[in-house]
Write an enzyme that holds these catalytic residues in place. Structure first.
Site, short mmCIF file in Angstrom:
data_model
loop_
_atom_site.label_atom_id
_atom_site.label_comp_id
_atom_site.label_asym_id
_atom_site.label_seq_id
_atom_site.Cartn_x
_atom_site.Cartn_y
_atom_site.Cartn_z
N ASP A 12 -34.39 4.78 4.13
CA ASP A 12 -34.32 5.38 5.48
C ASP A 12 -33.37 6.57 5.55
O ASP A 12 -32.79 6.85 6.60
CB ASP A 12 -33.90 4.34 6.54
CG ASP A 12 -34.76 3.10 6.49
OD1 ASP A 12 -35.98 3.25 6.34
OD2 ASP A 12 -34.21 1.99 6.58
N HIS A 40 -42.05 5.93 5.92
CA HIS A 40 -41.41 7.22 6.15
C HIS A 40 -41.85 7.71 7.51
O HIS A 40 -43.03 7.62 7.84
CB HIS A 40 -41.90 8.27 5.15
CG HIS A 40 -41.61 7.94 3.73
ND1 HIS A 40 -40.34 7.84 3.25
CD2 HIS A 40 -42.43 7.72 2.70
CE1 HIS A 40 -40.40 7.57 1.97
NE2 HIS A 40 -41.65 7.47 1.60
P1 GDP Z 1 -37.27 7.67 4.79
O1 GDP Z 1 -37.89 6.34 4.56
O2 GDP Z 1 -36.18 7.96 3.82
O3 GDP Z 1 -38.27 8.76 4.85
O4 GDP Z 1 -36.54 7.62 6.20
P2 GDP Z 1 -37.14 7.22 7.62
O5 GDP Z 1 -38.31 8.03 7.92
O6 GDP Z 1 -37.27 5.76 7.76
O7 GDP Z 1 -35.89 7.56 8.56
C1 GDP Z 1 -35.47 8.79 8.82
C2 GDP Z 1 -35.55 9.04 10.32
O8 GDP Z 1 -34.71 10.09 10.64
C3 GDP Z 1 -36.92 9.46 10.81
O9 GDP Z 1 -37.11 9.02 12.12
C4 GDP Z 1 -36.86 10.99 10.75
O10 GDP Z 1 -37.72 11.63 11.66
C5 GDP Z 1 -35.43 11.21 11.13
N1 GDP Z 1 -34.79 12.37 10.54
C6 GDP Z 1 -34.88 12.86 9.28
N2 GDP Z 1 -34.00 13.87 9.10
C7 GDP Z 1 -33.35 14.00 10.29
C8 GDP Z 1 -32.29 14.85 10.75
O11 GDP Z 1 -31.77 15.69 10.04
N3 GDP Z 1 -31.87 14.66 12.04
C9 GDP Z 1 -32.41 13.72 12.88
N4 GDP Z 1 -31.93 13.61 14.11
N5 GDP Z 1 -33.38 12.89 12.46
C10 GDP Z 1 -33.84 13.04 11.20
#
Ligand code: GDP
Length: 425
Positions: A12, A40
């Site tokens: 995440d 994701h």
């Molecule tokens: P992953 O499994 O590593 O891809 O992570 P997730 O998708 O579960 O969690 C990342 C969350 O953070 C998602 O809701 C993204 O849209 C959000 N996100 C990613 N980068 C950023 C950022 O720089 N700022 C903010 N506010 N949200 C982000």
């Protein structure tokens, strides 16, 4: 040229967003491990999507998405996911499925649920996607490989053999309904029909693509601390989350992976049980959870509230080291703008001794965080595109952490969108 996008922490971290962003310049995006158990979240011009099995590059029409041999392939979920994005206006993605990938069967999901039920309070907090039973069977050499779907005789015989083996446990350990071999065989024929048009030797496809100078992106799931060897065993996932495994799970030579973009979140979050040294609780945690990610820190697959904590330099340095980070993408930094002061975990105290090295699980359980307090920047940094334009305290936070983890932060993500990125150096 091969780049890997992998996580330094517990998952995440925002790998989906970074992959989606880097996929603009990629020809091929490969999933090399894991299955539909983690998700994701991606936000782009088509909307907001939670992907579980499809690589995060599926939104571009110029890319090919590869499901590598290392993946736990859940065929109905894969095609449900394709349909869900196409229904929302995304062009039909080009997908290739490895003939050496193995199949998550319906009984894997059942066994996952039955085992959690049997363990009761001692359960692993599994997402019940069948991942652990799937990988157990793969290494016990009783899994179904995609290529086997095309050998009718083998399939029929194997369905009888596997049903007999599984039924012993179903009857005597779990006291659940038994598997009928003919139903198992039918399930397999159904999978064959769905997957047939997409199956090929993806390792050979990637070999040829590399010869033609194509850009390949490997997309990891979860993060270093969930790796079965190097993570917080046994509260880990069942396939390696490390970039090195990308070579195996995609079927390419290890030396082809030239850049390892290790995604590290500006604070910590984790799902499921297991030691989490910098964890915070109560109102402090609730506020960070509410403001975190994009619309709160809740699991993309399960909707479970994530456990929250301050940035952990010990765990992240270890996580970057195991990945072999050439670049760190530091994400979700914008979320911390509400804090006057930001604690950072810089060491662990274990039995009265301070360490900066990440220990194995039995010692991790005893570790107490050593916190340093940095001043917050107390403003919204979204929309900033140039590093020098970030508030001074924000740059101090980034540079403090960069020094502590000893790997270069070359990208800073300050929002969930593709364009919310600041490049350094
Ligand atoms: P992953 O499994 O590593 O891809 O992570 P997730 O998708 O579960 O969690 C990342 C969350 O953070 C998602 O809701 C993204 O849209 C959000 N996100 C990613 N980068 C950023 C950022 O720089 N700022 C903010 N506010 N949200 C982000």
């Amino acid at each position: 040229m091969v780049k890997a996008v992998v996580g330094a922490n517990w998952g995440d971290e925002g790998k989906g967003k970074i992959t989606d962003m880097l996929a603009q310049e990629a020809d091929i995006i490969v999933r090399f491990q894991g299955g539909a158990n983690a998700g994701h979240t991606i936000i782009n011009n088509y909307g907001k999507f939670a992907l579980h099995t499809l690589p995060s590059g599926v939104f571009y029409s110029h890319t090919t998405s590869v499901i590598g041999n290392g993946v736990a392939l859940d065929i109905p979920i894969l095609f449900k996911e394709v349909k869900s994005i196409v229904d929302r206006g995304v062009p039909e993605p080009k997908i290739l499925v490895s003939d050496r990938a193995q199949i998550v069967m319906s009984y894997h999901k059942q066994f996952d649920a039955y085992e959690e039920e049997r363990l009761g309070g001692k359960s692993f907090g599994s997402t019940k996607s069948g991942i652990a039973p799937f990988y157990s069977d793969k290494y016990a050499k009783i899994g179904f490989q995609v290529s086997e779907l095309f050998d009718d005789k083998l399939l029929e015989e194997k369905a009888v053999r596997i049903a007999a083996q599984k039924n012993v446990l179903l009857e005597h350990l779990y006291h659940k309904p038994l598997i009928k071999p003919e139903e198992l065989y039918e399930e397999l024929l159904g999978y064959k029909k769905m997957v047939e048009p997409f199956v090929c030797d993806t390792s050979l496809f990637l070999h040829n693509a590399l010869k033609e100078g194509k850009n390949i992106l490997l997309e990891g799931q979860l993060g270093s601390l969930k790796d079965p060897d190097h993570g917080i065993y046994p509260m880990v996932t069942s396939s390696s989350t490390l970039a090195a495994f990308g070579a195996i799970g995609a079927g390419i030579p290890p030396y082809e992976i030239q850049r390892i973009i290790t995604v590290c979140k500006a604070y910590s979050s984790a799902v499921g049980a297991g030691a989490f040294v910098s964890e915070i609780f109560g109102e402090e945690a609730d506020e960070l959870r509410r403001r975190g990610g994009d619309g709160g820190e809740f699991g993309a697959t399960t909707g479970r509230p994530r456990r929250m904590g301050w940035f952990d330099c010990v765990a992240s340095r270890y996580g970057c080291r195991l990945q072999g980070a050439t670049d760190v993408a530091f994400t979700v930094l914008d979320v911390l703008g509400y804090l006057k002061e930001i604690p950072v975990c810089t060491g662990y105290e274990i039995d009265g001794k301070v360490t900066e090295d990440f220990p194995p699980t039995h010692l991790l359980e005893k570790a107490k965080p050593i916190l340093e307090i940095l001043p917050g920047w107390e403003c919204d940094i979204r929309g900033i595109r140039i590093y020098e334009e970030l508030p001074e305290n924000c740059r101090r936070y980034i540079e403090f952490i960069e020094e502590k983890i000893s790997y270069p932060i070359t990208m800073v993500s300050n929002g969930p969108g593709r364009e919310d990125i600041i490049y350094r150096r």
